[in-house]
Every structure is written in structure tokens, then in C-alpha cells.
Design a protein around this motif. Structure first.
Motif, mmCIF file in Angstrom:
data_model
loop_
_atom_site.group_PDB
_atom_site.id
_atom_site.type_symbol
_atom_site.label_atom_id
_atom_site.label_comp_id
_atom_site.label_asym_id
_atom_site.label_seq_id
_atom_site.Cartn_x
_atom_site.Cartn_y
_atom_site.Cartn_z
ATOM 1 N N TYR A 172 0.802 -1.222 0.000
ATOM 2 C CA TYR A 172 0.000 0.000 0.000
ATOM 3 C C TYR A 172 0.835 1.272 0.000
ATOM 4 O O TYR A 172 0.296 2.377 0.058
ATOM 5 C CB TYR A 172 -0.948 -0.012 1.204
ATOM 6 N N SER A 173 2.158 1.131 -0.073
ATOM 7 C CA SER A 173 3.053 2.281 -0.207
ATOM 8 C C SER A 173 4.308 1.773 -0.911
ATOM 9 O O SER A 173 4.539 0.558 -0.982
ATOM 10 C CB SER A 173 3.386 2.883 1.164
ATOM 11 N N PRO A 174 5.145 2.667 -1.466
ATOM 12 C CA PRO A 174 6.322 2.212 -2.224
ATOM 13 C C PRO A 174 7.288 1.397 -1.348
ATOM 14 O O PRO A 174 7.807 1.893 -0.349
ATOM 15 C CB PRO A 174 6.959 3.520 -2.693
ATOM 16 N N LEU A 175 7.514 0.138 -1.739
ATOM 17 C CA LEU A 175 8.359 -0.764 -0.959
ATOM 18 C C LEU A 175 8.965 -1.811 -1.878
ATOM 19 O O LEU A 175 8.615 -1.926 -3.055
ATOM 20 C CB LEU A 175 7.546 -1.427 0.158
ATOM 21 N N PHE A 176 9.887 -2.591 -1.324
ATOM 22 C CA PHE A 176 10.445 -3.734 -2.051
ATOM 23 C C PHE A 176 10.928 -4.777 -1.052
ATOM 24 O O PHE A 176 11.292 -4.457 0.080
ATOM 25 C CB PHE A 176 11.613 -3.314 -2.965
ATOM 26 N N MET A 177 10.878 -6.041 -1.469
ATOM 27 C CA MET A 177 11.478 -7.147 -0.723
ATOM 28 C C MET A 177 11.967 -8.156 -1.751
ATOM 29 O O MET A 177 11.177 -8.624 -2.584
ATOM 30 C CB MET A 177 10.476 -7.780 0.237
ATOM 31 N N VAL A 178 13.269 -8.457 -1.709
ATOM 32 C CA VAL A 178 13.897 -9.338 -2.697
ATOM 33 C C VAL A 178 14.652 -10.442 -1.970
ATOM 34 O O VAL A 178 15.440 -10.180 -1.052
ATOM 35 C CB VAL A 178 14.875 -8.550 -3.603
ATOM 36 N N ASP A 179 14.407 -11.672 -2.374
ATOM 37 C CA ASP A 179 15.116 -12.851 -1.867
ATOM 38 C C ASP A 179 16.252 -13.149 -2.848
ATOM 39 O O ASP A 179 16.008 -13.387 -4.033
ATOM 40 C CB ASP A 179 14.126 -14.019 -1.790
ATOM 41 N N ILE A 180 17.503 -13.088 -2.359
ATOM 42 C CA ILE A 180 18.666 -13.230 -3.236
ATOM 43 C C ILE A 180 19.531 -14.387 -2.739
ATOM 44 O O ILE A 180 19.904 -14.444 -1.567
ATOM 45 C CB ILE A 180 19.505 -11.930 -3.256
ATOM 46 N N ARG A 181 19.860 -15.311 -3.649
ATOM 47 C CA ARG A 181 20.717 -16.445 -3.304
ATOM 48 C C ARG A 181 21.854 -16.541 -4.310
ATOM 49 O O ARG A 181 21.623 -16.559 -5.523
ATOM 50 C CB ARG A 181 19.908 -17.744 -3.292
ATOM 51 N N ALA A 182 23.085 -16.597 -3.798
ATOM 52 C CA ALA A 182 24.260 -16.661 -4.666
ATOM 53 C C ALA A 182 24.623 -18.119 -4.946
ATOM 54 O O ALA A 182 24.868 -18.894 -4.019
ATOM 55 C CB ALA A 182 25.438 -15.942 -4.022
ATOM 56 N N THR A 236 25.399 -17.974 -0.188
ATOM 57 C CA THR A 236 24.832 -16.947 0.695
ATOM 58 C C THR A 236 23.410 -16.635 0.265
ATOM 59 O O THR A 236 23.089 -16.614 -0.921
ATOM 60 C CB THR A 236 25.693 -15.666 0.653
ATOM 61 N N ARG A 237 22.556 -16.397 1.254
ATOM 62 C CA ARG A 237 21.178 -15.996 0.967
ATOM 63 C C ARG A 237 20.839 -14.779 1.812
ATOM 64 O O ARG A 237 21.099 -14.753 3.022
ATOM 65 C CB ARG A 237 20.206 -17.136 1.289
ATOM 66 N N ILE A 238 20.267 -13.759 1.176
ATOM 67 C CA ILE A 238 19.896 -12.544 1.895
ATOM 68 C C ILE A 238 18.482 -12.123 1.519
ATOM 69 O O ILE A 238 17.971 -12.492 0.462
ATOM 70 C CB ILE A 238 20.872 -11.378 1.619
ATOM 71 N N LEU A 239 17.861 -11.383 2.406
ATOM 72 C CA LEU A 239 16.624 -10.683 2.090
ATOM 73 C C LEU A 239 16.946 -9.190 2.063
ATOM 74 O O LEU A 239 17.488 -8.644 3.023
ATOM 75 C CB LEU A 239 15.548 -10.951 3.146
ATOM 76 N N LEU A 240 16.634 -8.581 0.959
ATOM 77 C CA LEU A 240 16.841 -7.151 0.751
ATOM 78 C C LEU A 240 15.471 -6.488 0.826
ATOM 79 O O LEU A 240 14.542 -6.911 0.134
ATOM 80 C CB LEU A 240 17.485 -6.944 -0.622
ATOM 81 N N PHE A 241 15.303 -5.490 1.690
ATOM 82 C CA PHE A 241 13.979 -4.893 1.819
ATOM 83 C C PHE A 241 14.063 -3.421 2.206
ATOM 84 O O PHE A 241 15.104 -2.940 2.672
ATOM 85 C CB PHE A 241 13.139 -5.660 2.846
ATOM 86 N N GLY A 242 12.967 -2.718 2.000
ATOM 87 C CA GLY A 242 12.903 -1.309 2.372
ATOM 88 C C GLY A 242 11.860 -0.590 1.546
ATOM 89 O O GLY A 242 10.891 -1.179 1.077
ATOM 90 N N GLY A 243 12.088 0.713 1.356
ATOM 91 C CA GLY A 243 11.144 1.524 0.598
ATOM 92 C C GLY A 243 11.073 2.926 1.149
ATOM 93 O O GLY A 243 11.901 3.341 1.967
ATOM 94 N N GLU A 244 10.058 3.644 0.707
ATOM 95 C CA GLU A 244 9.895 5.028 1.154
ATOM 96 C C GLU A 244 9.325 5.051 2.573
ATOM 97 O O GLU A 244 8.324 4.392 2.858
ATOM 98 C CB GLU A 244 8.967 5.787 0.210
ATOM 99 N N PRO A 245 9.957 5.812 3.476
ATOM 100 C CA PRO A 245 9.424 5.888 4.840
ATOM 101 C C PRO A 245 8.067 6.566 4.861
ATOM 102 O O PRO A 245 7.775 7.444 4.040
ATOM 103 C CB PRO A 245 10.469 6.717 5.593
ATOM 104 N N LEU A 246 7.216 6.155 5.787
ATOM 105 C CA LEU A 246 5.919 6.809 5.963
ATOM 106 C C LEU A 246 6.133 8.164 6.631
ATOM 107 O O LEU A 246 7.065 8.348 7.410
ATOM 108 C CB LEU A 246 5.003 5.920 6.809
#
Length: 289
Positions: A172-182, A236-246
Motif C-alpha cells: 500500500y506504499s512504495p516498498l520492495f522485498m527481494v530474496d537473493i541467493r548466490a 549466501t542468501r539474503i533478504l533485501l527490503f525497504g522503501g519510502e518511509p511513511l
């Protein structure tokens, strides 16, 4: 650690038969973009007499995002939703003005055999104008999520917009979550691939970022909007997440999130008086702590 980054270690806590590690919030940083709460569940071995069972409990003002690597969770809520969330799927329950739900090991895994459980429970705060919206539940099977290869990495766009792609789960607001595995030792240049505040959770392995190593069970938060190049070790596996703060500050009280402290007190009173909607056919009740 450079002064433009924060390093967070998981704080372990016991959830009945299950250990979880809390990553967000913590004292110095309450949110990353609209993400306001992250629990790391497991990895743990479950089996006879030791299942994942979270009884009926309430939420307001947020969406819960369930993302698993192993095991499964059966979600039931007061809207009437019943859904088993399996590895790679996303369950996204938006509480809005009021919802209750349960989370349990589904029947097909209660078969007398041991199994592994591992995943993340994430809360995303709602924009102020949507905090009192009607509750709803959305489910996105793993096959619906964008998945691609880049520089020896497999990337899955769990939610939002990143890397020039859009997930069916936009929130419901600008965000992202990405699952990354090398798959091999790899380098990723985030460049302009993501927008807003950014954090990395190291699920497995380690990354090198600006000459500093961040290892398993840690979260790194960038205080700046300058994105960077990171080196990932093999597997390695990471979760990358974030977005515009409210725009407004968010307050937390138990399972409630709101921009209004009085609303939190009201939600507590309603739960204690058992005036929240109920999960059909479920009489369980977790008291306010």
C-alpha cells in the motif's frame, strides 16, 4: 561499522516450543521504509508434540507478510480465509481496522514425522489514510513471483518494485522485498535498482559491503540513499527490503500498529473485552501480555 550504516544482531526469544530472532524494531531504528517488525522463525526441527501453534490474536494498522524457506503454516482469520502458506509462497494479511488470526502447522505435517521450519514473519505499516481500511487476505503462490538470474545470483521479487520488475504483491506504499541467493561467489551492483531506505538480512552465509563483512543472523541498515555494490559468498542468501518511509511516526503496542497512541489503547481495551472479530470455529485467546 561505518557511520552511514547500522548493524543489528538477532535478539533471541522463546515462542513456546519455538525460538525466534527479532531484527526489527530496535532502539535506534524503529522502521525501514514501511517495514516495522521482522521476526526470524527457526530454522528448527518440529515434529510429534512440538508443532507451530499460535492461537487467536489480534492486529490493527498493518499488513503481515509470511515468507517461508521450509515447512508450512496454515493461516486462518476472522475474514474467513483459510490458506496453507508453503515455501516460496507469500501470505499477506491486511488488518486495517481489526482482524484476528491463527497460525498453525497444517494437518498434512502432523503425521508423526519430523520436519524443518524456517522463515520470516514481517509487518508492514499501513499509510495513515488506510490504517482503518477493511481487513483482507491475499495469497501469492511461489510460481507467481518474478524470478531471474543475475551475476551468478537467483533473485525473487517477493513484494513491491525493484530491479526494473514488479511483484504481483505491491502493498500500500512504495516498498520492495527481494530474496537473493548466490550460486557462486558473486557481486551485485544495486545502483539505481531500488528506491528508498534499504536493509539486508543475512539468512545464510555472509556479504562484504564497503570492505566490511556482515554474517548470518545480522541485519545491515543503510542510513543513506546511496546504493552500493555488495559481494556475496557462494551459497549466501539474503533478504533485501525497504522503501519510502511513511510520513508519520508509527507506534507499536503488542500486535497493534498505529500513528495514534490513543488508537492503540482503544485496541487493547477491545481485545481485553473480547470485542474483536473472531476466527470462525476457534475459541482460543491469547491474553494481552
Amino acid at each position: 561499522m561505518a557511520n552511514n550504516k547500522m548493524l543489528v544482531d538477532e535478539r533471541q526469544r522463546d515462542l513456546g516450543n519455538f525460538m525466534v530472532g527479532r531484527l526489527l524494531p530496535f532502539r535506534e531504528k524503529r522502521q525501514v521504509g514501511p517495514f516495522t517488525f521482522i521476526d526470524h522463525m527457526g530454522p528448527a526441527e518440529l515434529g510429534p508434540g512440538n508443532y507451530f501453534d499460535v492461537n487467536q490474536h489480534p492486529h490493527i494498522g498493518l499488513s503481515t507478510l509470511t515468507y517461508l524457506f521450509e515447512g508450512a503454516i496454515e493461516h486462518r482469520d476472522s475474514i474467513g480465509s483459510v490458506q496453507v502458506v508453503k515455501p516460496g509462497d507469500v501470505g499477506f494479511m491486511t488488518a486495517g481496522r481489526a482482524v484476528t488470526h491463527t497460525e498453525r502447522t497444517p494437518a498434512h505435517l502432523r503425521n508423526g514425522k519430523a520436519f524443518s521450519m524456517h522463515g520470516y514473519q514481517i509487518w508492514v505499516a499501513l499509510p495513515k489514510e488506510l490504517e482503518e481500511m477493511e481487513p483482507r487476505f491475499d495469497y501469492f503462490p511461489a510460481s507467481d513471483l518474478p524470478r531471474w538470474q543475475e551475476n551468478h545470483c537467483e533473485l525473487i521479487l517477493v513484494a513491491g518494485t525493484a530491479f526494473g520488475r514488479k511483484s504481483p504483491l505491491q502493498g500500500y506504499s512504495p516498498l520492495f522485498m527481494v530474496d537473493i541467493r548466490a550460486d557462486e561467489d558473486a557481486q551485485l551492483d544495486l545502483g539505481k535498482q531500488i528506491q528508498g531506505e534499504v536493509a539486508f538480512v543475512i539468512v545464510k552465509g555472509s556479504i562484504q559491503l564497503d570492505g566490511e563483512e556482515v554474517g548470518q543472523g545480522q541485519m545491515l541498515i543503510s542510513k543513506t540513499r546511496e546504493m552500493c555494490t555488495m559481494d556475496l559468498g557462494k551459497d549466501t542468501r539474503i533478504l533485501l527490503f525497504g522503501g519510502e518511509p511513511l510520513q508519520e511516526e508509527r507506534y507499536l503496542l503488542w500486535n497493534f500498529v498505529s500513528s495514534d497512541r490513543d488508537r492503540l489503547k482503544e485496541a487493547r481495551k477491545l481485545w481485553e473485552e473480547r470485542k474483536f472479530p473472531q476466527v470462525p470455529g476457534d475459541q482460543t485467546y491469547i491474553p494481552f501480555p
